[in-house]
Structures are given as C-alpha cells and as structure tokens.
Design a protein around this motif. Sequence first.
Motif: not given
Length: 500
Positions: A202-218
């Motif tokens: 299962h993929r949620a194709g409506v999503h855009g690219p993963l926001d890498l700055p958010s990943v780093a900040l979290s």
Amino acid sequence: MTDVEATRATPAAPAVGSRRAWLGLAVLLLPVLLVSMDISVLFLAMPTLTLDLDPSAAQQLWILDIYGFLIAGLLITMGNLGDRIGRRNILLAGAAIFGIASIVAAFAPSPAVLIIARALMGVGGATLLPSSLALISTLFPDARERAAAIGVWTAFFAGGSAVGPIIGGVLLHHFWWGSVFLINIPVLLILLAFGPFVLPEHRAGVHGPLDLPSVALSIGGILPLVYGIKHAAAEGIDAESIIIALIGVVLLTVFVRRQRQLAEPLLDLRLFTRAGFSVAIGSSLVGMMSLAALSYLTSIYLQSVTGRDPLAAAVLGIPMAVAVFIFSMSGARVGHRFGARNTFVFALTASAVGNLMLFGVGVHSGLWWYLVGSTIAGVGYGLAFTLVSDVAVSSVPPERAGSAVGISETSFELGNALGLALLGSLAALVFRSGGDYASTLGETIQQADGNAAVIESARESFVSGMHIATAVGATVLIAMAMIARFASPRHIQVNPGAGH
C-alpha cells in the motif's frame, strides 16, 4: 472514534479475502511482539550482562535506553516514509535491519558495540511498528474486523512488553545473555519468507516528497531533549543538561512551526486539535512511563533483593503479563460499552492503584503486594493501550494512517524511554543517597564481599528508591486520569465493532 476530519476523500481500500487477511495479521504480529519484547527483555539480563561486559553505570543506561530513544525519534519519519515507498517494503527492510543488529548484539564483545547494535535495532524497530499497524487498514476494510484486528495487535504489543522479562528469564536459565537477541532471528526469517505473499502493498501516492528538513528537525529535537532530561535526572541539573535540553526544545519549536506551514506535513498537528486524540496520546505516554519503571525496578528487586534467579523472577511476572494481554483484547469493547472517557479514567486509576500497592513490598516480605499490585496495574495498562491504538488508526483517512500511527507509537516508545530515564534515575538517586554505595545495587552487593550489614542496608535503600519512583509514576497516572475526566469530550466515540 474521535471526530477528526479527513483532510481529503480517498477511495476505499480494496477488500482482502478474510482468510488471507487474518493470515496476514498473524505475520504482522511477529515484528510487533519482537519490538515490544526487546524493550523489556534486557531487564532480567542486565545483572548477568554486567558481569560479562562490565559496562559503566552510564553505559548500562544507554544499553537499555538507546533502543527506545531511536524508535521514538524515527517513528513519525518511518510512518510517513512507509506511506510513500510502500508499507510492506519498509516493513521487510526494517525486519532485515533488525535481524542483522540482533546478531551483532548477541555476540557484542564490548558495551560500546552492544550500544551501537541496540541503536540499529531501534532504527529497524521504527520501521516495523507503524507499517504493521497501518497495514491493518488495508487488510481489513470492514470496520468490525479491523477493530478486532487492532485489539489483537495491541494485545501483542502491550503483552510483548510485559512478557519480555519472562522470556528473558527462561532463556537466561539455559543460555548466555546473548540468547535474548538470537531468539529474534527465526521469527524474522518467517516474516521475511511469508510477508511478500500474504501482506498487501500500500502506498499513499497523493503525497509529495518526504520533507527532509522536517525529518532532521524531529530527530534532532527529540534526542537532545530526552538526553538532557535523562542527564539532569541522573546527575542533577547542570550546564550540560540545560544546554542540551534547550537545543532540543529550540529544534522541536522550529519543527512545529514548519509543520504548520507545509501542505503535506511530516506530523499532522491537526490531529491534536481534538481533545479525545490528545487524551489518548497522553495516556499512552504516561502509561508506558510507569509500566517501564515498574517492570525494570521490580525485575531488579526480585533478583538482587530477594535473591531469585532470572527464571524464578520471570515466573512472578506472569500475572501482570496475562492481565495486560487479556484486557488489551477487550479494551475497545469496554470502551464502546462504558465510553472511552470513562474507560481511560478507570484504566489510568487502576494502573496508579497497582503501582501504589508496591508500598507493601519490603526487603523480606510483601511479595503478595507485588503480585496483586502488578496484576491490577496490568488490567489498567491493557485497557488504556487498546483504546490508544484504536483512536490512532480509525480517526484518520487511510493515506494518513502511517503518520497517525507514528504519533501513537512515538508516545509509547517515548514513554518507555522516559520511564527508564526519569523514574529509573530517580530510584537510583534515592538508592545512592542511602549510603556510600556503588552506582547500582548489583555492583554494591559484589563489592560488599559478603558484608551482611552493607548488603542489607543497600537492599533497603533500593526498595526505598523503588517505592518513591513508582509513587511518582502513580501520581502522573492520576493526574492524566483527572485530565481525561475533565478535559476530554463527554463522548469519545469508539468503533462499535471493537473487540468482537
């Protein structure tokens, strides 16, 4: 469930044959059991592991903590990544990482290598939990079946944490401490062999690219904050703890501001605008805090204070494990019958009462207080944890299931890490204040060289520390119960099919 509004309409998940769906659930339960077991399986192994590897007090805490810290820091990211690249893909990749890290941990020649291996296990575990629970939405499009499946999933997750010390005790009775990691391998091989055939992608194709700055900040926010709190609890408030914790707070503040501005945020903060969802997440956080401290401290008590071997100590943990498992299975049904708010209040209060009953435990007596108290606490934990999972999955549209589960599971893992770091460190502070002791009770008994007076005094100090730590845990549970009673909606809806 809570009436959190879907951000967009999505087509219903394709129906999956019921027999295949339940076979898929059976496969999904394997990583859930392993990840939750590995939270607590080391509790009983620490005394023998310490004799073999001779880690410092700080290394002992990191061996226990790093696994939960990394899971907590990565769950939200991995949940979103699974939505994008495929939940089955990331589940199988995580299983491979978890298995390799388990082998390294089992044969670790030094504390440093074991800490690194536990960190890699945390990375793998962070991919397994959100993917496994989110796939339930695909496997079970029918609401009644999905609610029942969530109840089973939660029972294995909560029960795994409770049964970890028991399995650890059995293994340690026959093998060396590394066996508690090697048991993961055959289970993961079954997952890798059958997962591609019985689990839907299962993929949620409506999503855009993963926001890498958010990943780093979290990640960059959670880890320094937790470390700063842990350091302050263990060593006292100093410049190091303040600076590191402030770095975490600043990064998390930037993270939250960024999520509010993104069209496709890593963390959907709109879920927290509903009081019912917030109460559920808060309940899982404080519930796991107290459960982790209770399990860890009583494992040491049963071995180092009462003198039992790991297997005998593990057997005494069975009543709580059974209570957690049984009431996890029925928690959603109870929530539908009596209302989620009332069930949360009862569950949190029961957990608090169970923790407070440990005041009846002494160095030479009070074992029945432990057995009854831990069982009552297990009833409360089981009820609360099921409702948390039910809220997390059912309150969001399918394409956001991974990120919603990430929030829920982050609260579980963060609660576990904080329980060990804060309440465990509090118990250690009280213990050390009782006399001129080593960092841990086990080291003190070793160094006492048979001096009965010193050993008796050290055991009394440890029991005092256990009393205070579990009392603080109970206080936090009662506070959360009051919040659930007065701050949550009168009716938090629960799926009527839950628990059937």
